[in-house]
Design a protein around this motif. Sequence first.
Motif, PDB file in Angstrom:
ATOM      1  N   ILE A 176     -19.222 -30.292 -22.888  1.00  0.00           N
ATOM      2  CA  ILE A 176     -19.264 -29.213 -21.883  1.00  0.00           C
ATOM      3  C   ILE A 176     -18.095 -28.233 -22.056  1.00  0.00           C
ATOM      4  CG2 ILE A 176     -20.562 -30.550 -20.186  1.00  0.00           C
ATOM      5  CD1 ILE A 176     -17.901 -31.136 -18.753  1.00  0.00           C
TER       6      ILE A 176
ATOM      7  N   TRP B 166     -15.318 -25.019 -20.451  1.00  0.00           N
ATOM      8  CA  TRP B 166     -14.209 -25.024 -19.498  1.00  0.00           C
ATOM      9  C   TRP B 166     -14.462 -24.157 -18.270  1.00  0.00           C
ATOM     10  CZ3 TRP B 166     -13.391 -19.913 -19.496  1.00  0.00           C
ATOM     11  CH2 TRP B 166     -13.634 -19.206 -20.684  1.00  0.00           C
ATOM     12  N   ASN B 167     -15.577 -23.460 -18.198  1.00  0.00           N
ATOM     13  CA  ASN B 167     -15.701 -22.473 -17.109  1.00  0.00           C
ATOM     14  C   ASN B 167     -16.044 -23.074 -15.756  1.00  0.00           C
ATOM     15  OD1 ASN B 167     -18.227 -23.030 -18.169  1.00  0.00           O
ATOM     16  ND2 ASN B 167     -18.989 -20.951 -17.941  1.00  0.00           N
TER      17      ASN B 167
ATOM     18  N   GLU C 170     -11.217 -28.847 -23.985  1.00  0.00           N
ATOM     19  CA  GLU C 170      -9.801 -29.132 -24.245  1.00  0.00           C
ATOM     20  C   GLU C 170      -8.882 -28.595 -23.141  1.00  0.00           C
ATOM     21  OE1 GLU C 170      -8.602 -27.228 -27.840  1.00  0.00           O
ATOM     22  OE2 GLU C 170      -6.660 -28.244 -27.919  1.00  0.00           O
TER      23      GLU C 170
ATOM     24  N   ALA D  70     -10.595 -32.023 -28.497  1.00  0.00           N
ATOM     25  CA  ALA D  70     -10.993 -30.656 -28.807  1.00  0.00           C
ATOM     26  C   ALA D  70     -12.320 -30.666 -29.576  1.00  0.00           C
ATOM     27  CB  ALA D  70      -9.886 -29.957 -29.593  1.00  0.00           C
ATOM     28  N   GLY D  71     -12.539 -29.592 -30.359  1.00  0.00           N
ATOM     29  CA  GLY D  71     -13.810 -29.454 -31.060  1.00  0.00           C
ATOM     30  C   GLY D  71     -14.137 -30.624 -31.979  1.00  0.00           C
TER      31      GLY D  71
ATOM     32  N   THR E  60     -23.343 -27.661 -23.636  1.00  0.00           N
ATOM     33  CA  THR E  60     -23.204 -26.338 -23.035  1.00  0.00           C
ATOM     34  C   THR E  60     -21.979 -25.704 -23.650  1.00  0.00           C
ATOM     35  OG1 THR E  60     -24.243 -26.960 -20.956  1.00  0.00           O
ATOM     36  CG2 THR E  60     -22.813 -25.049 -20.901  1.00  0.00           C
ATOM     37  N   GLY E  61     -22.144 -24.489 -24.158  1.00  0.00           N
ATOM     38  CA  GLY E  61     -21.009 -23.816 -24.784  1.00  0.00           C
ATOM     39  C   GLY E  61     -21.492 -22.583 -25.519  1.00  0.00           C
ATOM     40  N   SER E  62     -20.779 -22.221 -26.553  1.00  0.00           N
ATOM     41  CA  SER E  62     -21.076 -20.964 -27.238  1.00  0.00           C
ATOM     42  C   SER E  62     -22.295 -21.102 -28.155  1.00  0.00           C
ATOM     43  CB  SER E  62     -19.864 -20.540 -28.067  1.00  0.00           C
ATOM     44  OG  SER E  62     -19.576 -21.534 -29.029  1.00  0.00           O
TER      45      SER E  62
ATOM     46  N   GLU F  58     -27.434 -25.295 -23.893  1.00  0.00           N
ATOM     47  CA  GLU F  58     -27.269 -24.227 -22.900  1.00  0.00           C
ATOM     48  C   GLU F  58     -26.162 -23.332 -23.434  1.00  0.00           C
ATOM     49  OE1 GLU F  58     -28.972 -23.888 -20.098  1.00  0.00           O
ATOM     50  OE2 GLU F  58     -29.866 -25.864 -19.787  1.00  0.00           O
ATOM     51  N   LEU F  59     -26.526 -22.127 -23.895  1.00  0.00           N
ATOM     52  CA  LEU F  59     -25.558 -21.323 -24.653  1.00  0.00           C
ATOM     53  C   LEU F  59     -25.180 -20.044 -23.912  1.00  0.00           C
ATOM     54  CD1 LEU F  59     -27.297 -22.014 -28.070  1.00  0.00           C
ATOM     55  CD2 LEU F  59     -25.504 -23.330 -26.960  1.00  0.00           C
ATOM     56  N   GLY F  60     -24.875 -19.014 -24.648  1.00  0.00           N
ATOM     57  CA  GLY F  60     -24.313 -17.808 -24.041  1.00  0.00           C
ATOM     58  C   GLY F  60     -25.362 -16.902 -23.409  1.00  0.00           C
TER      59      GLY F  60
ATOM     60  N   CYS G 190     -21.770 -17.988 -18.046  1.00  0.00           N
ATOM     61  CA  CYS G 190     -22.760 -17.729 -19.096  1.00  0.00           C
ATOM     62  C   CYS G 190     -23.860 -16.800 -18.609  1.00  0.00           C
ATOM     63  CB  CYS G 190     -23.352 -19.039 -19.574  1.00  0.00           C
ATOM     64  SG  CYS G 190     -23.834 -20.097 -18.203  1.00  0.00           S
TER      65      CYS G 190
ATOM     66  N   GLU H  22     -21.173 -11.209 -25.974  1.00  0.00           N
ATOM     67  CA  GLU H  22     -20.669 -11.796 -24.746  1.00  0.00           C
ATOM     68  C   GLU H  22     -19.145 -11.675 -24.719  1.00  0.00           C
ATOM     69  OE1 GLU H  22     -21.179 -16.065 -24.479  1.00  0.00           O
ATOM     70  OE2 GLU H  22     -21.866 -15.809 -22.421  1.00  0.00           O
TER      71      GLU H  22
HETATM   72  P1  NAP Z   1     -17.397 -23.638 -27.219  1.00  0.00           P
HETATM   73  O1  NAP Z   1     -16.281 -23.287 -28.096  1.00  0.00           O
HETATM   74  O2  NAP Z   1     -18.763 -23.718 -27.793  1.00  0.00           O
HETATM   75  O3  NAP Z   1     -17.002 -25.028 -26.554  1.00  0.00           O
HETATM   76  C1  NAP Z   1     -17.866 -25.792 -25.765  1.00  0.00           C
HETATM   77  C2  NAP Z   1     -17.533 -27.254 -25.930  1.00  0.00           C
HETATM   78  O4  NAP Z   1     -17.854 -27.682 -27.267  1.00  0.00           O
HETATM   79  C3  NAP Z   1     -16.064 -27.586 -25.747  1.00  0.00           C
HETATM   80  O5  NAP Z   1     -15.950 -28.851 -25.157  1.00  0.00           O
HETATM   81  C4  NAP Z   1     -15.559 -27.586 -27.175  1.00  0.00           C
HETATM   82  O6  NAP Z   1     -14.358 -28.248 -27.356  1.00  0.00           O
HETATM   83  C5  NAP Z   1     -16.701 -28.240 -27.882  1.00  0.00           C
HETATM   84  N1  NAP Z   1     -16.800 -27.968 -29.317  1.00  0.00           N
HETATM   85  C6  NAP Z   1     -16.192 -26.998 -30.059  1.00  0.00           C
HETATM   86  N2  NAP Z   1     -16.568 -27.082 -31.351  1.00  0.00           N
HETATM   87  C7  NAP Z   1     -17.451 -28.113 -31.433  1.00  0.00           C
HETATM   88  C8  NAP Z   1     -18.222 -28.683 -32.505  1.00  0.00           C
HETATM   89  N3  NAP Z   1     -18.163 -28.195 -33.743  1.00  0.00           N
HETATM   90  N4  NAP Z   1     -19.038 -29.722 -32.225  1.00  0.00           N
HETATM   91  C9  NAP Z   1     -19.146 -30.204 -30.980  1.00  0.00           C
HETATM   92  N5  NAP Z   1     -18.435 -29.714 -29.933  1.00  0.00           N
HETATM   93  C10 NAP Z   1     -17.607 -28.670 -30.144  1.00  0.00           C
HETATM   94  O7  NAP Z   1     -17.531 -22.670 -25.999  1.00  0.00           O
HETATM   95  P2  NAP Z   1     -16.388 -22.178 -25.030  1.00  0.00           P
HETATM   96  O8  NAP Z   1     -15.760 -20.988 -25.622  1.00  0.00           O
HETATM   97  O9  NAP Z   1     -15.506 -23.298 -24.641  1.00  0.00           O
HETATM   98  O10 NAP Z   1     -17.289 -21.824 -23.747  1.00  0.00           O
HETATM   99  C11 NAP Z   1     -17.772 -20.562 -23.518  1.00  0.00           C
HETATM  100  C12 NAP Z   1     -19.228 -20.447 -23.960  1.00  0.00           C
HETATM  101  O11 NAP Z   1     -20.045 -21.370 -23.269  1.00  0.00           O
HETATM  102  C13 NAP Z   1     -19.789 -19.104 -23.664  1.00  0.00           C
HETATM  103  O12 NAP Z   1     -20.456 -18.588 -24.792  1.00  0.00           O
HETATM  104  C14 NAP Z   1     -20.770 -19.351 -22.532  1.00  0.00           C
HETATM  105  O13 NAP Z   1     -21.812 -18.456 -22.436  1.00  0.00           O
HETATM  106  C15 NAP Z   1     -21.222 -20.717 -22.803  1.00  0.00           C
HETATM  107  N6  NAP Z   1     -21.688 -21.350 -21.584  1.00  0.00           N
HETATM  108  C16 NAP Z   1     -23.020 -21.523 -21.402  1.00  0.00           C
HETATM  109  C17 NAP Z   1     -23.502 -22.108 -20.245  1.00  0.00           C
HETATM  110  C18 NAP Z   1     -24.972 -22.329 -20.032  1.00  0.00           C
HETATM  111  O14 NAP Z   1     -25.349 -23.044 -19.127  1.00  0.00           O
HETATM  112  N7  NAP Z   1     -25.836 -21.749 -20.814  1.00  0.00           N
HETATM  113  C19 NAP Z   1     -22.616 -22.521 -19.260  1.00  0.00           C
HETATM  114  C20 NAP Z   1     -21.252 -22.320 -19.470  1.00  0.00           C
HETATM  115  C21 NAP Z   1     -20.802 -21.744 -20.655  1.00  0.00           C
HETATM  116  P3  NAP Z   1     -12.993 -27.406 -27.100  1.00  0.00           P
HETATM  117  O15 NAP Z   1     -12.774 -27.431 -25.655  1.00  0.00           O
HETATM  118  O16 NAP Z   1     -11.930 -28.091 -27.810  1.00  0.00           O
HETATM  119  O17 NAP Z   1     -13.232 -26.024 -27.646  1.00  0.00           O
END
Ligand code: NAP
Length: 475
Positions: free
Chosen positions: A155, A157-158, A184, A213-214, A232-234, A255-257, A289, A386
């Motif tokens: 998941i 951080w937001n 993280e 972290a990642g 959920t993330g980028s 669940e992405l951006g 997001c 985004e």
């Molecule tokens: P992110 O870099 O994709 O990180 C999300 C999570 O994945 C974090 O826990 C991250 O760890 C981990 N991670 C990073 N690299 C990874 C890998 N290679 N394999 C597996 N896990 C990995 O995204 P963010 O910048 O933290 O979050 C912002 C993004 O999330 C935005 O694009 C936003 O739109 C999206 N988001 C989407 C939703 C939805 O419901 N659709 C909801 C909230 C946010 P770290 O913490 O160490 O980076």
Amino acid sequence: MVFEYAPAPESRSVVEIKPSYGLFIDGEFVDAAGRFKTANPATEEVLADVGEADASDVDRAVAAARRAYERVWGPMPGRERAKYLYRIARIVQERARELAVLETLDNGKPIRESRDVDLPLVAAHFFYYAGWADKLAYAGFGPDPKPLGVAGQVIPWNFPLLMLAWKIAPALACGNTVVLKPAETTPLTALAFAEICQQADLPPGVVNIVTGAGDTGRALVEHPGVDKVAFTGSTEVGKQIARSVAGSRKRVTLELGGKAANIVFDDAPIDQAVEGIVNGIFFNQGHVCCAGSRLLVQESIADDLLESLKRRMALLRVGDPLDKNTDVGAINSRAQLDRIRALSEVGDAEGAQRWSAPCPLPDRGFWFAPTIFTGVSQAHRIAREEIFGPVLSVLTFRTPAEAVEKANNTPYGLSAGIWSDKGSRILAIADRLRAGVVWANTFNKFDPTSPFGGYKESGYGREGGRHGLEAYLAH
Ligand code: NAP
Ligand code: MG
């Protein structure tokens, strides 16, 4: 006239942060291979030292989840699982104030939001899915749907605790066990949740929390013992995950951006629309997001609307997230602040006009004033990418058809908003928008009974509601 507010700080003393935390594996806090620190983004003060799980730690957590799944949680009748989920929901409510302060300290979001939005929704998700645990045979997925096994969940951080609830509540209700990795920069409420699992006497191994972290996230997603990946993330990391699980038996939801259009027609109630625009893009510092980050306003009312919007933005109170008067808190990390600044500079360079609310910003910590860009065209990067910060791109349209075309002209498809006095117009436009959620005359409204998820590069699968069960059931 602008009112002066006396400071109204929420007390930090309601939460006790330990100097150091381990991983939560098999019902206990254990040592990790590495360590890292988490800080308060509003002050840059280090809050705690946290364990960083490596591949062998992840392996231990997955093994614990597997044992718990096979011996205890999988075979347990749904009505018994429900009792644990209800208990967790009630403990979350009892500890809501403490959890809200902890979330605000670790994340930077205003206490008004963590107290009034995040925490009530966290409890609501556990209550809602507790109610499903003994009714899965009636959920529309066959007469006897089975859990998948071990879920690996990652998941962002937001909304740290809320995203945890979205992931853990339906997984447990369906009889799966979980290993969850929080982001993280915001591990503390997930670790507090681990204590809540102990307090609720949840059997060991049903919930495991591995901080890191990642690389920790990658080790979890790629672990062969994981049956189901929920991320959920980028979009960038989502694509990597889709590639890494391709060809395996793992089930995946992503669940992405997003880059949502918030469409304001000339017959909209303007004052309400302005509140909705502000809520759409400045709620949670725009780290949302489904944020309404592209304002599409009908040309005939654009000047009036922008004037009202600027007047309203000038009243936003930016600063100490623990102050109950604060509207906009701190940007979650220096890295995120750098990204917001860099993309805003691209907006300047591409010829859009920047306007920022004239608010004083604190000296320490990570801050970005609420900002709008006008004169934005669809080709501009600030209209396509985004920003994930308090930055709104404003575009105009003349006809409803043009509004729909511009709204859908994005690689994303998570959410959209429509502001109009006419119900028939709202329904007709909503039908043509390629977005998972469409809000009408409101924005950023969440409810555990309502499915949430995207089209296109916003991901696949739905969370929330009856639909949210599907991702955790074999059928
Ligand atoms: P992110 O870099 O994709 O990180 C999300 C999570 O994945 C974090 O826990 C991250 O760890 C981990 N991670 C990073 N690299 C990874 C890998 N290679 N394999 C597996 N896990 C990995 O995204 P963010 O910048 O933290 O979050 C912002 C993004 O999330 C935005 O694009 C936003 O739109 C999206 N988001 C989407 C939703 C939805 O419901 N659709 C909801 C909230 C946010 P770290 O913490 O160490 O980076
Ligand atoms: Mg932090």
